[in-house]
Design a protein around this motif. Structure first.
Motif: not given
Length: 128
Positions: A105-108, A125-128
């Motif tokens: 996990e790297m932030g969002r 990848v997921h997020g942002a």
């Protein structure tokens, strides 16, 4: 303008087709014989009209050094979006997929990196 086609250099097209369809869940779109090789593409099962991934033979002399350099430095050649990296990590690991990076996990954004068995590292990848 939109991306229509991108390539993944693979060591063995048949093995790549098996991995990308049976393990990752893509579907075969085109399979056209071209001498010793094939014009072999897969697409997302969720978007069959979307961007195609060409499973391109690694025959060109420059490809071996390119792939080896990326893998040695831990740099993914491809990146695929998933709904949940942790769930996909668990599913794929259960199928025997080897990961070089567990979910991070790297932030969002959350990522993980796997070996596609065809000479490439692949980031999910997921997020942002």
């Amino acid at each position: 303008m939109r991306i229509h086609l991108t390539s993944a250099f693979v060591d063995d097209q048949e093995e790549a087709l098996r991995f990308y369809t049976e393990v990752l869940g893509f579907v075969k779109k085109h399979d056209v014989p071209l001498g010793e090789d094939r014009w072999l593409t897969v697409v997302s099962a969720e978007d069959p009209g979307g961007t195609e991934l060409l499973l391109e033979p690694s025959r060109h002399p420059a490809v071996a050094a390119y792939k080896a350099g990326l893998a040695e430095d831990g740099i993914p050649a491809l990146s695929f979006a998933v709904d949940d990296v942790h769930a996909e990590f668990d599913r794929l690991r259960g199928l025997g997929v080897r990961f070089t990076q567990e979910p991070l996990e790297m932030g969002r954004v959350t990522t993980a990196v796997l070996d596609d068995t065809c000479g490439n590292l692949v980031q999910i990848v997921h997020g942002a």
